[in-house]
Design a protein around this motif. Structure first.
Motif, PDB file in Angstrom:
ATOM      1  N   ALA A 196     -14.077 -15.067 -53.855  1.00 42.88           N
ATOM      2  CA  ALA A 196     -15.422 -14.535 -53.562  1.00 42.88           C
ATOM      3  C   ALA A 196     -16.236 -15.538 -52.742  1.00 42.88           C
ATOM      4  O   ALA A 196     -17.054 -15.155 -51.900  1.00 42.88           O
ATOM      5  CB  ALA A 196     -16.151 -14.209 -54.863  1.00 42.88           C
ATOM      6  N   GLN A 197     -16.000 -16.852 -52.963  1.00 48.14           N
ATOM      7  CA  GLN A 197     -16.751 -17.869 -52.207  1.00 48.14           C
ATOM      8  C   GLN A 197     -16.410 -17.818 -50.714  1.00 48.14           C
ATOM      9  O   GLN A 197     -17.257 -18.061 -49.866  1.00 48.14           O
ATOM     10  CB  GLN A 197     -16.443 -19.267 -52.767  1.00 48.14           C
ATOM     11  CG  GLN A 197     -17.054 -19.509 -54.142  1.00 48.14           C
ATOM     12  CD  GLN A 197     -16.548 -20.808 -54.752  1.00 48.14           C
ATOM     13  OE1 GLN A 197     -15.536 -20.840 -55.438  1.00 48.14           O
ATOM     14  NE2 GLN A 197     -17.240 -21.900 -54.493  1.00 48.14           N
ATOM     15  N   PHE A 198     -15.148 -17.486 -50.411  1.00 46.00           N
ATOM     16  CA  PHE A 198     -14.730 -17.386 -49.006  1.00 46.00           C
ATOM     17  C   PHE A 198     -15.365 -16.151 -48.353  1.00 46.00           C
ATOM     18  O   PHE A 198     -15.781 -16.195 -47.198  1.00 46.00           O
ATOM     19  CB  PHE A 198     -13.197 -17.319 -48.913  1.00 46.00           C
ATOM     20  CG  PHE A 198     -12.517 -18.585 -49.364  1.00 46.00           C
ATOM     21  CD1 PHE A 198     -12.177 -19.573 -48.457  1.00 46.00           C
ATOM     22  CD2 PHE A 198     -12.233 -18.801 -50.709  1.00 46.00           C
ATOM     23  CE1 PHE A 198     -11.556 -20.747 -48.872  1.00 46.00           C
ATOM     24  CE2 PHE A 198     -11.621 -19.967 -51.143  1.00 46.00           C
ATOM     25  CZ  PHE A 198     -11.288 -20.946 -50.221  1.00 46.00           C
ATOM     26  N   LEU A 199     -15.440 -15.054 -49.130  1.00 49.96           N
ATOM     27  CA  LEU A 199     -16.055 -13.825 -48.591  1.00 49.96           C
ATOM     28  C   LEU A 199     -17.547 -14.048 -48.350  1.00 49.96           C
ATOM     29  O   LEU A 199     -18.095 -13.619 -47.330  1.00 49.96           O
ATOM     30  CB  LEU A 199     -15.849 -12.645 -49.560  1.00 49.96           C
ATOM     31  CG  LEU A 199     -14.405 -12.296 -49.930  1.00 49.96           C
ATOM     32  CD1 LEU A 199     -14.360 -11.044 -50.799  1.00 49.96           C
ATOM     33  CD2 LEU A 199     -13.538 -12.075 -48.687  1.00 49.96           C
ATOM     34  N   ASP A 200     -18.204 -14.738 -49.286  1.00 47.76           N
ATOM     35  CA  ASP A 200     -19.639 -15.029 -49.112  1.00 47.76           C
ATOM     36  C   ASP A 200     -19.869 -15.911 -47.893  1.00 47.76           C
ATOM     37  O   ASP A 200     -20.805 -15.703 -47.132  1.00 47.76           O
ATOM     38  CB  ASP A 200     -20.195 -15.758 -50.356  1.00 47.76           C
ATOM     39  CG  ASP A 200     -20.311 -14.833 -51.553  1.00 47.76           C
ATOM     40  OD1 ASP A 200     -20.199 -13.607 -51.366  1.00 47.76           O
ATOM     41  OD2 ASP A 200     -20.505 -15.343 -52.681  1.00 47.76           O
ATOM     42  N   ALA A 257      -7.567 -13.288 -45.278  1.00 43.37           N
ATOM     43  CA  ALA A 257      -6.666 -14.187 -46.025  1.00 43.37           C
ATOM     44  C   ALA A 257      -7.097 -14.277 -47.492  1.00 43.37           C
ATOM     45  O   ALA A 257      -6.256 -14.316 -48.396  1.00 43.37           O
ATOM     46  CB  ALA A 257      -6.662 -15.570 -45.381  1.00 43.37           C
ATOM     47  N   ALA A 258      -8.416 -14.294 -47.734  1.00 46.29           N
ATOM     48  CA  ALA A 258      -8.920 -14.369 -49.119  1.00 46.29           C
ATOM     49  C   ALA A 258      -8.580 -13.087 -49.875  1.00 46.29           C
ATOM     50  O   ALA A 258      -8.147 -13.126 -51.036  1.00 46.29           O
ATOM     51  CB  ALA A 258     -10.429 -14.602 -49.112  1.00 46.29           C
ATOM     52  N   ARG A 259      -8.741 -11.936 -49.209  1.00 48.98           N
ATOM     53  CA  ARG A 259      -8.406 -10.656 -49.867  1.00 48.98           C
ATOM     54  C   ARG A 259      -6.901 -10.562 -50.135  1.00 48.98           C
ATOM     55  O   ARG A 259      -6.476 -10.061 -51.166  1.00 48.98           O
ATOM     56  CB  ARG A 259      -8.858  -9.471 -48.996  1.00 48.98           C
ATOM     57  CG  ARG A 259     -10.373  -9.349 -48.882  1.00 48.98           C
ATOM     58  CD  ARG A 259     -10.756  -8.044 -48.195  1.00 48.98           C
ATOM     59  NE  ARG A 259     -12.075  -8.093 -47.609  1.00 48.98           N
ATOM     60  CZ  ARG A 259     -13.219  -7.969 -48.292  1.00 48.98           C
ATOM     61  NH1 ARG A 259     -13.196  -7.792 -49.593  1.00 48.98           N
ATOM     62  NH2 ARG A 259     -14.387  -8.030 -47.675  1.00 48.98           N
ATOM     63  N   ASP A 260      -6.102 -11.057 -49.179  1.00 47.60           N
ATOM     64  CA  ASP A 260      -4.638 -11.017 -49.354  1.00 47.60           C
ATOM     65  C   ASP A 260      -4.201 -11.888 -50.536  1.00 47.60           C
ATOM     66  O   ASP A 260      -3.255 -11.545 -51.251  1.00 47.60           O
ATOM     67  CB  ASP A 260      -3.926 -11.486 -48.075  1.00 47.60           C
ATOM     68  CG  ASP A 260      -4.028 -10.439 -46.964  1.00 47.60           C
ATOM     69  OD1 ASP A 260      -4.426  -9.292 -47.270  1.00 47.60           O
ATOM     70  OD2 ASP A 260      -3.734 -10.766 -45.794  1.00 47.60           O
ATOM     71  N   LEU A 261      -4.900 -13.014 -50.738  1.00 46.13           N
ATOM     72  CA  LEU A 261      -4.547 -13.879 -51.872  1.00 46.13           C
ATOM     73  C   LEU A 261      -4.814 -13.141 -53.186  1.00 46.13           C
ATOM     74  O   LEU A 261      -4.028 -13.223 -54.126  1.00 46.13           O
ATOM     75  CB  LEU A 261      -5.342 -15.191 -51.823  1.00 46.13           C
ATOM     76  CG  LEU A 261      -5.051 -16.163 -52.971  1.00 46.13           C
ATOM     77  CD1 LEU A 261      -3.587 -16.605 -52.983  1.00 46.13           C
ATOM     78  CD2 LEU A 261      -5.958 -17.393 -52.912  1.00 46.13           C
ATOM     79  N   ARG A 262      -5.939 -12.395 -53.234  1.00 45.88           N
ATOM     80  CA  ARG A 262      -6.220 -11.611 -54.458  1.00 45.88           C
ATOM     81  C   ARG A 262      -5.106 -10.586 -54.692  1.00 45.88           C
ATOM     82  O   ARG A 262      -4.634 -10.409 -55.815  1.00 45.88           O
ATOM     83  CB  ARG A 262      -7.605 -10.926 -54.328  1.00 45.88           C
ATOM     84  CG  ARG A 262      -7.880  -9.800 -55.340  1.00 45.88           C
ATOM     85  CD  ARG A 262      -7.898 -10.305 -56.773  1.00 45.88           C
ATOM     86  NE  ARG A 262      -7.879  -9.255 -57.786  1.00 45.88           N
ATOM     87  CZ  ARG A 262      -6.793  -8.725 -58.313  1.00 45.88           C
ATOM     88  NH1 ARG A 262      -5.581  -9.111 -57.907  1.00 45.88           N
ATOM     89  NH2 ARG A 262      -6.878  -7.809 -59.257  1.00 45.88           N
ATOM     90  N   LEU A 263      -4.672  -9.913 -53.621  1.00 50.54           N
ATOM     91  CA  LEU A 263      -3.647  -8.867 -53.757  1.00 50.54           C
ATOM     92  C   LEU A 263      -2.272  -9.449 -54.111  1.00 50.54           C
ATOM     93  O   LEU A 263      -1.439  -8.761 -54.694  1.00 50.54           O
ATOM     94  CB  LEU A 263      -3.546  -8.054 -52.464  1.00 50.54           C
ATOM     95  CG  LEU A 263      -4.793  -7.208 -52.130  1.00 50.54           C
ATOM     96  CD1 LEU A 263      -4.659  -6.581 -50.752  1.00 50.54           C
ATOM     97  CD2 LEU A 263      -4.991  -6.118 -53.191  1.00 50.54           C
ATOM     98  N   ALA A 264      -2.065 -10.726 -53.766  1.00 44.63           N
ATOM     99  CA  ALA A 264      -0.753 -11.350 -53.994  1.00 44.63           C
ATOM    100  C   ALA A 264      -0.394 -11.450 -55.474  1.00 44.63           C
ATOM    101  O   ALA A 264       0.783 -11.585 -55.821  1.00 44.63           O
ATOM    102  CB  ALA A 264      -0.721 -12.750 -53.363  1.00 44.63           C
ATOM    103  N   VAL A 265      -1.397 -11.369 -56.375  1.00 44.94           N
ATOM    104  CA  VAL A 265      -1.064 -11.459 -57.814  1.00 44.94           C
ATOM    105  C   VAL A 265      -0.955 -10.075 -58.461  1.00 44.94           C
ATOM    106  O   VAL A 265      -0.782  -9.965 -59.672  1.00 44.94           O
ATOM    107  CB  VAL A 265      -2.099 -12.320 -58.591  1.00 44.94           C
ATOM    108  CG1 VAL A 265      -2.130 -13.739 -58.081  1.00 44.94           C
ATOM    109  CG2 VAL A 265      -3.477 -11.702 -58.577  1.00 44.94           C
ATOM    110  N   GLY A 266      -1.057  -9.012 -57.648  1.00 44.26           N
ATOM    111  CA  GLY A 266      -0.947  -7.653 -58.200  1.00 44.26           C
ATOM    112  C   GLY A 266      -2.320  -7.036 -58.414  1.00 44.26           C
ATOM    113  O   GLY A 266      -3.342  -7.728 -58.354  1.00 44.26           O
ATOM    114  N   LEU A 267      -2.333  -5.747 -58.700  1.00 42.28           N
ATOM    115  CA  LEU A 267      -3.610  -5.021 -58.767  1.00 42.28           C
ATOM    116  C   LEU A 267      -4.370  -5.251 -60.067  1.00 42.28           C
ATOM    117  O   LEU A 267      -5.587  -5.190 -60.113  1.00 42.28           O
ATOM    118  CB  LEU A 267      -3.367  -3.513 -58.581  1.00 42.28           C
ATOM    119  CG  LEU A 267      -2.879  -3.105 -57.183  1.00 42.28           C
ATOM    120  CD1 LEU A 267      -2.574  -1.621 -57.142  1.00 42.28           C
ATOM    121  CD2 LEU A 267      -3.930  -3.451 -56.119  1.00 42.28           C
ATOM    122  N   ASP A 268      -3.626  -5.516 -61.154  1.00 37.22           N
ATOM    123  CA  ASP A 268      -4.290  -5.594 -62.459  1.00 37.22           C
ATOM    124  C   ASP A 268      -5.102  -6.868 -62.625  1.00 37.22           C
ATOM    125  O   ASP A 268      -4.713  -7.932 -62.146  1.00 37.22           O
ATOM    126  CB  ASP A 268      -3.248  -5.530 -63.589  1.00 37.22           C
ATOM    127  CG  ASP A 268      -2.600  -4.154 -63.649  1.00 37.22           C
ATOM    128  OD1 ASP A 268      -3.199  -3.207 -63.104  1.00 37.22           O
ATOM    129  OD2 ASP A 268      -1.494  -4.037 -64.219  1.00 37.22           O
TER     130      ASP A 268
END
Length: 641
Positions: A248-252, A281-292
């Motif tokens: 979230a810090q990268f998105l901000d 890249a920040a959003r992709d890192l979140r998705l890399a651990v799965g949706l849950d």
């Protein structure tokens, strides 16, 4: 100056100045012990059962101490109640010429600079958000404090607050054009000048962490620190003595940098392009651990094939973006600040990947839209003890739940407090008359597939006998949802008109207001309803706890701590897991009897309360209620009520 017994006496200033005040021997004794600890600059731990009047017991000596006092509370709700109600009341009764102030974290104050930027950008996703932003703008012009708790027209959870407040990352400090009108700075000036300051644990520890950088403002000048709801400290300390960085810090940063670019660097065409690349890249890192959503140990993260590559890409994109921002930094304070933030974030990612401190555990928490990478100390005792060193001052720790069977060993060990003075005062309520502890017969093993069904089956007759007014406190969100589902089906099946509420339908305060107002509702909640809830009278006369609340053993920090204790040849279950669970049960049980006229049943469904040797430690730590395993006793109790 009157003595403490005179102040608390039937014809003393408190009795004369405060409606409904009554003398309690426990309160006077506790106040005297706290006053002595303040005078001698000692550490003192006080457990005071519900109804003891612990707030007055520490406020009176604090207001009479003559030094600077910090009172730190567990929640902002308690902080507001203390500052707006209890403190002015006691101060007026004592006629104490003491200057008081309230200080919260910066996210609680409107930031004129960021609010104006957001309004100019029109960066709102919906009509409702745009309307909220206009309401906040009106509030900002009329408020004295800028405290968002006073802006009742806008929900405290509105996403617009993120754009109308500052963070430590994006605050421009003295370079801000609105610095003179800054509400955060005004609140801090008030705090520095006050004799008694009310903060919350999060803010206190944020300040303590700045102490190592020589930046702490609150602690240096103070003579006494009083922690109310002190049972929460080990958890909060663990959070603050660790490090974390969130996507979230990268998105901000990307959002703020684009806004600054529009205002001050329109000709820098690479800025929006590179900011979007970092954002992706920040959003992709979140998705890399799965949706849950969930918590992951470092080892589990490495097993996910996309995680490490995504982390490296984010580091590379942040480095590129930081290099670009450096070329634009001289053009405006806002751009310079963005460059500093990008450099800091790049550094934090690097530190998380290559840690230098062996006493920390690495893990991550996935939320719906963000991923937080954490590095947490396995033991906060040494760090906390170091922070207490230096200037001699009194440290007072108080709560209704700190001891296990009247002993404070576990708590002292967690915070490194050594062997300080302690005091334990039982509640003045007549629990033998007012309450029943019910452990139902025939419950299956808590890990059984149909356990939640069995809880609802066992509790249902009691819910009907109490005619609602029930809390179901669940140890997991999954159990909470299933309990709600089953209760809903029961109510429909039997055509009963009892309102059913569940955590998440609104804010906690909202739900509690409705629960009190309805008078015969059933509320199903998990962790956040186990403490800090005060409902008096028949609106709450049955509390059902599904299981003894042991922390989930797969929690990354807990499992690392257990591992560490095993290496040291210690029994992690008896020394760490069980005491924490006992304190949590005491918190949940504390929701039931809130004053002299309350009556109710505490139902603990977990069969381990009776079948396991450690179960005795749990129920022996509870107030002395009448105990039963028979449903008929419970039904009789409600019938007689």
């Amino acid at each position: 100056m009157s003595s403490l017994p005179e102040i608390f006496s039937p014809d003393g200033p408190l009795a004369q100045g405060i409606a409904g005040y009554r003398v309690r021997a426990q309160q006077v004794e506790m106040a005297e012990r706290i006053a002595a600890a303040i005078h001698k600059h000692e550490v003192f731990i006080a457990e005071a059962g519900t109804g003891t009047g612990k707030t007055f017991a520490y406020l009176v000596p604090a207001l009479r101490s003559g030094g600077k006092v910090i009172v730190s509370t567990g929640t902002k709700t308690l902080q507001d109640q203390l500052f707006n109600k209890d403190l002015p009341m006691v101060r007026a009764a004592l006629k104490a010429p003491v200057r008081i102030a309230l200080l919260k974290g910066r996210a609680n104050y409107v930031c004129p600079y960021h609010l104006e930027r957001s309004l100019a950008d029109g960066r709102f996703l919906s009509r409702e958000d745009a309307a909220d932003a206009r309401r906040i703008a009106v509030f900002a012009k009329t408020t004295q404090t800028g405290d968002k708790a006073e802006c009742i027209e806008v929900n405290e959870n509105s996403p617009v607050w993120n754009s109308a407040t500052s963070t430590r990352d994006n605050c421009l400090g003295q370079d801000c054009p609105d610095y003179r009108d800054c509400f955060v700075m005004a609140a801090r000036r008030e705090a520095m000048a006050a004799d008694l300051l009310v903060v919350n644990h999060h803010l206190f520890f944020a300040d303590v962490m700045l102490r190592d950088e020589g930046m702490a403002e609150l602690l240096p000048a103070c003579n006494t620190v009083i922690f109310d709801e002190a049972h929460q400290l080990p958890e909060v300390a663990t959070l603050f003595f660790g490090d974390s960085v969130s996507t979230a810090q990268f998105l901000d940063l990307a959002r703020d940098a684009r806004a600054e670019g529009l205002a001050n660097a329109r000709d820098c065409l690479d800025l929006p392009v590179l900011s979007k690349a970092m954002e992706k890249a920040a959003r992709d890192l979140r998705l890399a651990v799965g949706l849950d959503a969930g918590r992951f140990a470092y080892g589990q993260l490495l097993e996910k094939p996309e995680f490490e590559p995504a982390l490296n890409v984010l580091e590379q994109e942040t480095a590129k973006f930081a290099a670009l921002l450096e070329t634009q930094a001289a053009r405006a304070e806002g751009l310079e600040k963005c460059w500093q933030r990008a450099t800091d974030l790049q550094q934090q990612l690097g530190q998380w990947q290559n840690p230098v401190n062996p006493g920390y555990v690495r893990w991550a928490e996935a939320y719906t839209h963000s991923l937080q990478l954490n590095s947490t100390p396995l033991d906060v005792a040494g760090i906390f003890r170091k922070q207490m060193g230096g200037h001699p001052r009194a440290w007072i720790f108080t709560s209704a739940t700190l001891a296990v069977q009247g002993k404070f060993h576990h708590y002292c060990a967690e915070l490194g407090l050594g062997e300080p003075e302690t005091g334990c005062w039982q509640s003045p309520f007549d629990y033998g008359e007012q309450a029943v502890l019910y452990a139902p017969l025939g419950m299956p093993d808590p890990n059984a597939w149909n356990y939640t069904e069995s809880v609802v089956d066992a509790a249902w007759p009691a819910v009907k006998a109490a005619n609602g007014g029930a809390f179901f406190l669940c140890t997991s969100l999954k159990a909470m949802r299933r309990t709600h589902e089953l209760l809903k089906a029961r109510l429909e099946e039997e055509g009963l008109d009892l309102p059913l509420l569940v955590q998440g339908e609104g804010s906690k305060n909202d739900l509690l207001q409705r629960f009190r107002h309805l008078g015969n509702a059933i509320l199903v909640g998990s962790q956040s309803f186990w403490e800090g809830v005060d409902v008096r009278g028949e609106a709450l006369s049955l509390v059902v706890i599904d299981k003894i609340p042991f922390a989930p053993p797969d929690d990354p920090v807990l499992s690392a701590r257990i591992e560490e204790m095993k290496k040291q040849g210690r029994n992690a279950f008896i020394e760490y897991q069980l005491p924490r669970a006992v304190i949590n049960v005491k918190q949940g049980a504390g929701r039931l009897i809130r004053d002299e006229s309350d009556k109710g049943v505490l139902m603990i469904c977990d069969p381990r309360l009776i079948s396991k040797p450690y179960g005795r430690r749990v129920w022996q730590s509870l107030p002395p209620m009448k105990r039963t395993r028979e449903l008929s006793v419970v039904l009789d109790f409600f019938a007689r009520r």
